[in-house]
Motif scaffolding. Sequence first.
Motif, mmCIF file in Angstrom:
data_model
loop_
_atom_site.group_PDB
_atom_site.id
_atom_site.type_symbol
_atom_site.label_atom_id
_atom_site.label_comp_id
_atom_site.label_asym_id
_atom_site.label_seq_id
_atom_site.Cartn_x
_atom_site.Cartn_y
_atom_site.Cartn_z
ATOM 1 N N THR A 317 0.833 -1.193 0.000
ATOM 2 C CA THR A 317 0.000 0.000 0.000
ATOM 3 C C THR A 317 0.872 1.249 0.000
ATOM 4 O OG1 THR A 317 -1.743 -1.152 1.224
ATOM 5 C CG2 THR A 317 -1.820 1.259 1.212
ATOM 6 N N ILE A 318 0.655 2.107 -0.987
ATOM 7 C CA ILE A 318 1.304 3.417 -1.010
ATOM 8 C C ILE A 318 0.410 4.339 -0.201
ATOM 9 C CG2 ILE A 318 2.190 5.289 -2.469
ATOM 10 C CD1 ILE A 318 3.603 2.668 -2.976
ATOM 11 N N ASP A 319 0.816 4.625 1.030
ATOM 12 C CA ASP A 319 -0.060 5.336 1.949
ATOM 13 C C ASP A 319 0.511 6.658 2.466
ATOM 14 O OD1 ASP A 319 1.958 4.314 3.466
ATOM 15 O OD2 ASP A 319 0.694 3.072 4.755
ATOM 16 N N SER A 320 1.520 7.173 1.785
ATOM 17 C CA SER A 320 2.100 8.456 2.202
ATOM 18 C C SER A 320 2.810 9.095 1.018
ATOM 19 C CB SER A 320 3.088 8.253 3.353
ATOM 20 O OG SER A 320 4.236 7.550 2.899
ATOM 21 N N TRP A 321 3.048 10.397 1.111
ATOM 22 C CA TRP A 321 3.774 11.102 0.053
ATOM 23 C C TRP A 321 5.226 10.655 0.010
ATOM 24 C CZ3 TRP A 321 1.396 13.793 -3.650
ATOM 25 C CH2 TRP A 321 0.083 14.207 -3.406
ATOM 26 N N VAL A 322 5.782 10.315 1.155
ATOM 27 C CA VAL A 322 7.160 9.812 1.191
ATOM 28 C C VAL A 322 7.264 8.515 0.390
ATOM 29 C CG1 VAL A 322 8.893 8.746 2.700
ATOM 30 C CG2 VAL A 322 7.804 10.895 3.374
ATOM 31 N N LYS A 323 6.337 7.607 0.631
ATOM 32 C CA LYS A 323 6.350 6.319 -0.060
ATOM 33 C C LYS A 323 6.080 6.501 -1.555
ATOM 34 C CE LYS A 323 5.150 1.665 1.447
ATOM 35 N NZ LYS A 323 4.305 0.882 2.381
ATOM 36 N N GLN A 343 9.257 -8.012 -6.013
ATOM 37 C CA GLN A 343 9.237 -9.407 -5.597
ATOM 38 C C GLN A 343 10.620 -9.925 -5.223
ATOM 39 O OE1 GLN A 343 6.778 -10.779 -9.234
ATOM 40 N NE2 GLN A 343 6.487 -12.402 -7.736
ATOM 41 N N ALA A 344 11.641 -9.571 -6.016
ATOM 42 C CA ALA A 344 12.918 -10.280 -5.926
ATOM 43 C C ALA A 344 14.108 -9.451 -5.465
ATOM 44 C CB ALA A 344 13.244 -10.898 -7.299
ATOM 45 N N ASN A 345 14.068 -8.122 -5.622
ATOM 46 C CA ASN A 345 15.225 -7.290 -5.289
ATOM 47 C C ASN A 345 15.248 -7.005 -3.787
ATOM 48 O OD1 ASN A 345 16.917 -4.928 -4.850
ATOM 49 N ND2 ASN A 345 16.944 -4.709 -7.070
ATOM 50 N N GLU A 346 16.228 -7.572 -3.097
ATOM 51 C CA GLU A 346 16.285 -7.453 -1.640
ATOM 52 C C GLU A 346 16.446 -6.004 -1.195
ATOM 53 O OE1 GLU A 346 19.154 -10.066 0.047
ATOM 54 O OE2 GLU A 346 18.219 -11.883 -0.744
ATOM 55 N N PHE A 347 17.201 -5.215 -1.956
ATOM 56 C CA PHE A 347 17.399 -3.811 -1.582
ATOM 57 C C PHE A 347 16.085 -3.032 -1.654
ATOM 58 C CE2 PHE A 347 18.143 0.517 -3.270
ATOM 59 C CZ PHE A 347 18.585 1.098 -2.085
ATOM 60 N N ILE A 348 15.367 -3.176 -2.767
ATOM 61 C CA ILE A 348 14.098 -2.463 -2.914
ATOM 62 C C ILE A 348 13.088 -2.952 -1.882
ATOM 63 C CG2 ILE A 348 12.104 -2.149 -4.454
ATOM 64 C CD1 ILE A 348 13.976 -1.844 -6.764
ATOM 65 N N ARG A 349 13.065 -4.255 -1.620
ATOM 66 C CA ARG A 349 12.162 -4.778 -0.598
ATOM 67 C C ARG A 349 12.510 -4.206 0.776
ATOM 68 N NH1 ARG A 349 8.859 -9.017 -1.910
ATOM 69 N NH2 ARG A 349 8.741 -9.641 0.272
ATOM 70 N N ASP A 350 13.787 -4.004 1.029
ATOM 71 C CA ASP A 350 14.210 -3.422 2.298
ATOM 72 C C ASP A 350 13.764 -1.967 2.404
ATOM 73 O OD1 ASP A 350 15.688 -3.515 4.813
ATOM 74 O OD2 ASP A 350 17.122 -2.191 3.831
ATOM 75 N N VAL A 351 13.878 -1.216 1.298
ATOM 76 C CA VAL A 351 13.447 0.181 1.287
ATOM 77 C C VAL A 351 11.970 0.292 1.654
ATOM 78 C CG1 VAL A 351 12.999 2.167 -0.215
ATOM 79 C CG2 VAL A 351 15.192 0.985 -0.343
ATOM 80 N N PHE A 352 11.149 -0.605 1.114
ATOM 81 C CA PHE A 352 9.704 -0.564 1.358
ATOM 82 C C PHE A 352 9.275 -1.472 2.517
ATOM 83 C CE2 PHE A 352 9.965 0.773 -3.137
ATOM 84 C CZ PHE A 352 9.292 1.985 -3.024
ATOM 85 N N GLU A 353 10.259 -2.007 3.252
ATOM 86 C CA GLU A 353 10.000 -2.832 4.437
ATOM 87 C C GLU A 353 9.087 -4.020 4.126
ATOM 88 O OE1 GLU A 353 8.467 -0.027 7.256
ATOM 89 O OE2 GLU A 353 10.451 0.715 7.790
#
Length: 403
Positions: A317-323, A343-353
């Motif tokens: 869920t994109i729930d903020s202007w920051v996100k 789905q697969a990029n660990e760095f991007i998944r970490d950024v979006f928790e």
Amino acid sequence: MPRTKKKNGRGGQHGNVQPFSDEDVSIETLSHCSSFSDTASVADEGGEASEDTAQEDFQYKLKGFIDSTVDKSAKTRQGALDGLKTAMATRILYEFISERRMTITDSIERCLKKGKGEEQRAAASLACLLCIQLGSGIESEEVLKTLKPIFKYILADGSASIQARQAVIYPHNYCCFLMDGTCPSISPQTSQLYTNALLSWALLLTICTASQLKDILRKYLPKLPKLLESEDVNMRIAAGETIALLFELARDMDTDFEFDDWDELCNKLNALATDCNKHRAKTDKRKQRSVFRDVLKAVEEGDFQSETIRFGTERMTIDSWVKKRTYDAFREFVGSGMNYHLQANEFIRDVFELGPPVLVDSATMKAMKISRFERHLHNSAAFKARTKARSKFRDKRVDVGEF
């Protein structure tokens, strides 16, 4: 996948290498990495041997692209850069890229220095994708150390083309994000440059400390509303979204945050949200009104219109202007590969928790495919029903006319 015929030897240059076709992308996207493939399904489609052959062919093509970035022909270099961009946007290639990080960085540096226009744009975008693949760490830091002086030089060079300066301003600040986690009279030729500068600055705002934000709010928030008067719709929208972002960040620090010119700002935002100026294109007005309705709610009520992004079996869920600013920035470079990277990029998944990548077993994938197939059958049946109903309606109109 059968091995394609190659005109050049494996040790030679690949001057006639072409970017990925749609078929290449679709084939490779289906076998992103071992964690997202099931051994049983691999066996059904030809076994591990065919998978190894496909992987070997894929890496051979990538090596050809890397070799071609030093070709004498600007067209060949451009094609090689585009091929590498497509590959990095649609697959996780950490091991392959990590082994060749310095070579790829040198190629980007060379194309930025010697290339022009679109070649520089492609090289700058590739720099971002390279850092996205490498993640936040020493390897990306080394890439930035090498390329940052070139980015800054092109940005500061008044004699450089607008295209070149547009090409590097976003990647410059974007790579920094990866490491750290009166309205001016703007001509149409420079408006995109200024818009990119503002959006990349907004991205860096999302990782600023509280003390930095306080200083920024004091210095720059009073100046941003002037940009809402720009003649360029993209600049107005970028300014509006940045204002909404700053208000959100300010209220996160202090729920009682107040802005001195709040009434005047709200009047401007309301005018843009209901803009009926005849001299503006309809598409621009429609786009602008939609954005500024959300910006006005953000400033007046602290509200955000959330949206859900679906990828594989997961949702975000994109729930903020920051996100939103962070998501839009990543999507700017990976394009249609964004869902795969989520789905697969660990760095991007970490950024979006999002946590570690979720393993999807063959049974789940089969269920998803059945669901899609059933949806297709339902849509086909609905289409036939509509066609039949319309045919009857047309027949009735004919009967009435004859009567």
